[in-house]
Every structure is written in C-alpha cells, then in structure tokens.
Design an enzyme around this catalytic site. Structure first.
Site, PDB file in Angstrom:
ATOM      1  N   GLY A  65      25.552 -76.704 -28.226  1.00  9.77           N
ATOM      2  CA  GLY A  65      24.400 -76.053 -27.464  1.00  9.77           C
ATOM      3  C   GLY A  65      23.747 -76.604 -26.091  1.00  9.77           C
ATOM      4  O   GLY A  65      24.069 -77.927 -26.107  1.00  9.77           O
ATOM      5  N   SER A  66      23.055 -76.040 -25.507  1.00 10.52           N
ATOM      6  CA  SER A  66      22.466 -76.476 -24.165  1.00 10.52           C
ATOM      7  C   SER A  66      21.468 -77.464 -24.536  1.00 10.52           C
ATOM      8  O   SER A  66      21.002 -77.270 -25.501  1.00 10.52           O
ATOM      9  CB  SER A  66      22.061 -75.610 -23.045  1.00 10.52           C
ATOM     10  N   SER A  67      21.014 -78.434 -23.440  1.00  6.37           N
ATOM     11  CA  SER A  67      20.062 -79.282 -24.055  1.00  6.37           C
ATOM     12  C   SER A  67      18.833 -78.896 -24.357  1.00  6.37           C
ATOM     13  O   SER A  67      18.016 -79.226 -25.056  1.00  6.37           O
ATOM     14  CB  SER A  67      20.069 -80.312 -23.075  1.00  6.37           C
ATOM     15  N   GLN A  70      18.784 -77.041 -27.793  1.00  5.65           N
ATOM     16  CA  GLN A  70      18.810 -78.067 -28.858  1.00  5.65           C
ATOM     17  C   GLN A  70      17.990 -78.991 -29.215  1.00  5.65           C
ATOM     18  O   GLN A  70      17.451 -79.112 -30.154  1.00  5.65           O
ATOM     19  CB  GLN A  70      20.383 -78.884 -28.520  1.00  5.65           C
TER      20      GLN A  70
END
Lengths: 138, 426
Positions: A65-67, A70
């Site tokens: 997943g994208s930072s 996450q």
C-alpha cells in the site's frame, strides 16, 4: 510436542525488545485495513481476516500500500495500544522500515528459514532486535 | 563545505551493537554525516539521519548521497502531522526546501462543503508544521511539471505514486519510491541512502511488454498502466506504442503502474531518456520475460476498474492534478453548456491562476463546474460524496476514493465531461 525452545539469528531493522504470542500471516499486510479500535484485520479474504494483531509478534511476508495509508494505519493502532509488539518480516520496504523506526516497534528480517517451519499462531516469541536474536517456545 | 569532504571508513554507530557481523551491510559515513548522526547539528537532524541510515542498512546501501531535491507526499493524516510536528519540536529545519502534496483547500471548499472542525484543524496543523519546517507549500502532486522539476541524472528523494515513476522514467532523474516520512527525513538531512533506483544496475529494463493494441487517446495509457497482473514485477519496457506519446499519456501510464502495483520505473525506447533504443533499455541483456498486451486486455481491465454505465452524481478530475492542457480540454468541452452533475477539476495553484487569466476558469464556473487548487481526491472534504456514483478519467481516483465510499464509472475525459452535462454515462 510442547515445551520446546529454539533460538534463531535475525537481522535488526528497528531496535528494541519485545515478547508475546506469534501471529503468522500468509499475506502481505496493509495496516490501513486493520480496525484501530480492536486490532482486528478487516481486509476481505486476508489470511488474518477476523484475527487481532494487537500485542502480537506479527510474522508476515511484507507490507503493501501507499505510504500515507500504511503509516497512518500503523499509527492509529499504536495510539490505541493495538499495534503489534514486534514484527518479523521477509521482504522489507522503505515505508514499513521507516514506520517501524519512527514508531519504535522492533522489526527484524532475514530470520533462519528453519524458524518458518516451526512457528505457529500462539507460540511464545522473544525478540531482541538489537542482538539479532529471536527465541521461540511452544 | 559540509559533506563535501573525503569519505572516511567510519562505521555507522546507529545502535550500540556491532553491525560488522559477517554478511551485514555497513553504511559508510563522511565526517560531517557522522557528526550529524552524533547529534552535533541538533536532535531533528540526528533522528532523521538515524531513520535514513537504518533504511540504507536494510537495503544494502554502502553510503549516503547528497540529494538535490525533495518532494513530500504529505497527506495531513494524523501520522503525517505527528511526525512533522515531532521533527519540529526537536528543532527541525529542512536543508533542502521540499515541495509538498495537496491536502484540501479549506478556505475555498468551506464555502460549498461542510467540513468538520476536526478535519479542518488537522489540515491547518499540517500546513503550519510543514511551513515551519521550511517546506514550500506548493500543495500540488505534479511537482515535475512546475516548481520542482529535476534534470536528468539528478539525485532526489521523492514520495507520491505518480511522481516517483515519472521523474525516474520520463526525466531520468533518480529516486526510490520513498515514504512520506523518509523523504521528509531527506529534506532535513540533505542526504539519501544509495540503493535501489539510485544505482545503474537496477534501472535497466527487465520485462519486454509488446503492446499489440491500438492506443488512440491519453486514456488508453491509463488502461495499459492497469495491466500490471499481466506485466508482472520488474522494470517494463513498452514497445509498439504510437510515436510521440503526450506528456499526459506518460503521466497516466506511470500513475496507474505505480497505483495498481509497485513500479518505480518504465522505459519506452525512443521516448524515455535512458532508452534511446531497445538494446539500451535492457542495458544489452535479454528480457527476463516477454508479455503481450492486446486490445482485449485493455477492454477486460476497463470492465474491472469501472462501474457499469449509469446515472452519475458528480464528475471528479485531477488525480494526479490536471495539466493546463487537460484544464483547457475540460473548459472547451463545457463552454456554453450547463452541467447536470457536480464537476470538480483539481489542479495546481499556478495552473488555476493561468486558467483564470485566460478565461478557462470562467468557462468552467459558468457551466457550473469548480476548478480547485491545493486539493486531493483522497481527503475528508469529500464526505458529501459518500455513497454516490461519479465519473472520472483516472483509475487511481476510482481506486482510492473507494475507501471513502465513492464509486466511479471510468471513461476517457471527453466522455466524462459529456456525462457530467447529461447526468449519466450512456
């Protein structure tokens, strides 16, 4: 067979010591899809769906997943005391590594392959990231 | 000059145990970097460098490099604000002025939408923290078009899905897919660990993707970028594309590749700078895999990512932020018409100003649409769209907004605008 104990080498990513029950995930984990109020994984079809990661030593292949999502997912769990106590990962990524360090959750990788043959949900794990040591008991 | 000195073989002493054990990487630091790690330049720099050294150590970096640009995909989510404020409390100040992602435009959107006090407060805290750390509040997710445009070969620390892959592939600058926090650390320290896509050997193509499909519009590149299950992991090299794909087509391709999966880079021989030809794209080696993408694949993925044709409540554009050409296309399509559905067009503040000066803003507003700066689709300001169905040209928009309870019919831009005029996708 109960009452066995083994020690494994591992590689520290984020320092610290933690002990607790093992919870083993077959799938990659996106902390955004874990209920922050309970620590229960809500992602449909996930191997941990319906199980709580709160206070566990979480054994999983990788994050995803994208930072933003996450990092925020893990932060929301941490704030409510429902984050895992320690994390054991196979394929680290920049986002998870950064998250574990800034949130001070012990994180290791490169554990002896024999560990993965043994470990089951509920086993007792003692993780000493700084020493690169993982102790398993069942 | 700081950091310019000779590299000394100092072992990084991040933590108190011996990193020299066999098989473990050691990040060598310059004297200046070691001093920073020891806290000589303040606690924020120390903490930021600790994070970066640990990341570097994890991925086998042998040293740190001086970065010259940073873009931070700040999100004004709680974790983002928490970490930015933490650095600020430790006295943090950016050595490299980073540009930052959009959040939502509180003063403009509060006129039309109801925004909770909590969401507004978090947005304002985020702005304040980043400004005080020394960021340039561009609030745009297309820094590679304006305000933070790198040159070929420049060493960067960029976060944001659509940005990292574009600057690597289309410009030939070098960044890893940084986290929000690791790129903020780079802004603080001015350094970046040397691993991954900063190194030549990881930038060569590994997967040959033969495009046996007719790509007629920029939108078809969105669909191609969604075919990641077929393409599989690696650095894809696309052949069979039309000559001279537009800037928007290249943005679309990269954005979807890095949204539906994790790609840091692609090549198009003859188009992208590190691939003057096919041989150069693979650095003289054989591809590890050859895959073919057909019209059927594009059609199939389109069915998967889109809701079926139906009445729509709104249109959402600008994920990533629309270029001025895309704003112009929307303006010319709505000129003199009345929209049946809400229409939100998100772009940078510089583009919005240009649109205002050139009359495009007026065209869009007179039709009933809104051209919004500083704003992202994945923000709490859109709560009134929860449970509604929209139309968008961006699969990334459809994917992220799902988490906020919005569903989308995904179409090319002209069809989307037509749908906003009629209130339905036919």
């Amino acid at each position: 067979m109960k009452g066995r104990e083994s020690t494994f080498n591992c590689h520290m990513i984020a320092e610290g010591r933690a002990g607790g029950e093992a919870l083993v995930s077959q799938d990659e984990i996106l902390f955004y899809l874990v209920d922050p109020q309970s620590g229960i994984v809500i992602e449909k079809g996930h191997s941990l769906e319906g199980k709580s990661i709160a206070g566990k030593i979480l054994v999983f292949p990788a994050g995803k997943g994208s930072s933003s999502v996450q990092v925020d997912g893990l932060y929301q769990l941490l704030r409510r005391g429902n984050a895992p106590r320690g994390m054991i990962i196979e394929r680290p990524d920049t986002i998870l590594v950064t998250s574990a360090i800034i949130m001070e959750i012990p994180l290791v990788d490169r554990v002896d392959p024999a560990f993965y043959e043994l470990v089951k949900d509920g086993d007792r794990l003692e993780l000493d990231a700084g020493q690169g040591r993982l102790t398993w008991r069942n | 000059m700081p950091g310019g000195g000779e590299r000394k073989n100092r072992v990084c002493s991040l933590f108190s145990f011996d990193l020299m054990r066999e098989g473990y990487c050691v990040v060598y630091l310059t004297e200046y970097e070691q001093e920073m790690l020891d806290g000589k330049y303040g606690s924020a720099s120390k903490m930021a460098l600790q994070v970066q050294v640990a990341v570097g150590e994890c991925f086998g970096a042998k040293r740190l490099l001086e970065a010259s640009r940073v873009h931070v995909a700040s999100s004004n989510q709680e974790a983002d604000v928490w970490f930015a404020e933490k650095l600020l409390k430790l006295g943090g100040r950016c050595r490299i002025t980073p540009t930052v992602n959009p959040g939502f435009n509180l003063s403009y959107l509060s006129r039309y939408l109801s925004i909770s006090r909590e969401d507004a407060g978090l947005m304002e805290r985020a702005r304040r923290a980043y400004r005080d750390l020394g960021a340039l509040l561009t609030l745009s997710c297309t820094p590679y078009l304006e305000a933070n445009v790198p040159r070929f070969g420049e060493i960067l620390s960029y976060s944001e899905t659509s940005v990292t892959i574009y600057v690597n592939s289309v410009i030939g600058a070098r960044t890893n897919r940084e986290a929000v926090q690791s790129s903020l650390c780079a802004a603080i320290t001015g350094r970046v660990p040397e691993y991954g896509f900063l190194l030549n050997e990881n930038r060569r193509g590994t997967v040959l993707v033969q495009v046996d499909a007719d790509l007629r519009s920029d939108f078809d590149y969105q669909l191609l970028g969604c075919c990641t299950q077929k393409i599989g992991p690696g650095v894809p090299v696309f052949v069979g594309l039309p000559a001279n794909p537009s800037q928007e087509a290249l943005i679309n391709l990269g954005t979807q590749l890095n949204t539906t999966a994790s790609y840091a880079m692609f090549h198009i021989p003859g188009v992208t700078p590190e691939a003057p030809d096919l041989k150069a794209a693979f650095a003289g080696r054989e591809p590890e895999r050859v895959v073919t993408v057909t019209d059927d694949d594009l059609h199939e993925i389109h069915q998967i990512i889109s809701q079926p044709p139906q009445k729509i409540d709104f249109a959402m554009f600008g994920c990533p932020h629309f270029t001025i050409r895309q704003v112009q296309e929307v303006a010319s399509l709505v000129r003199g018409k009345k929209l049946a559905a809400e229409m939100w067009v998100l772009t940078s503040s510089l583009n919005r100003e240009l649109a205002r000066r050139t009359g495009m803003l007026q065209d869009i507003e007179q039709a009933g649409g809104r051209l919004v700066e500083d704003t992202c689709i994945d923000q709490p300001c859109w709560s009134h769209l929860k449970g509604k169905v929209g139309v968008t040209d961006s699969p990334k928009c459809a994917y992220y907004a799902k988490m906020r309870g919005m569903d989308f019919v995904v179409r090319d831009l002209a069809s989307c605008v037509q749908a906003a005029v009629k209130g339905e996708v036919s």
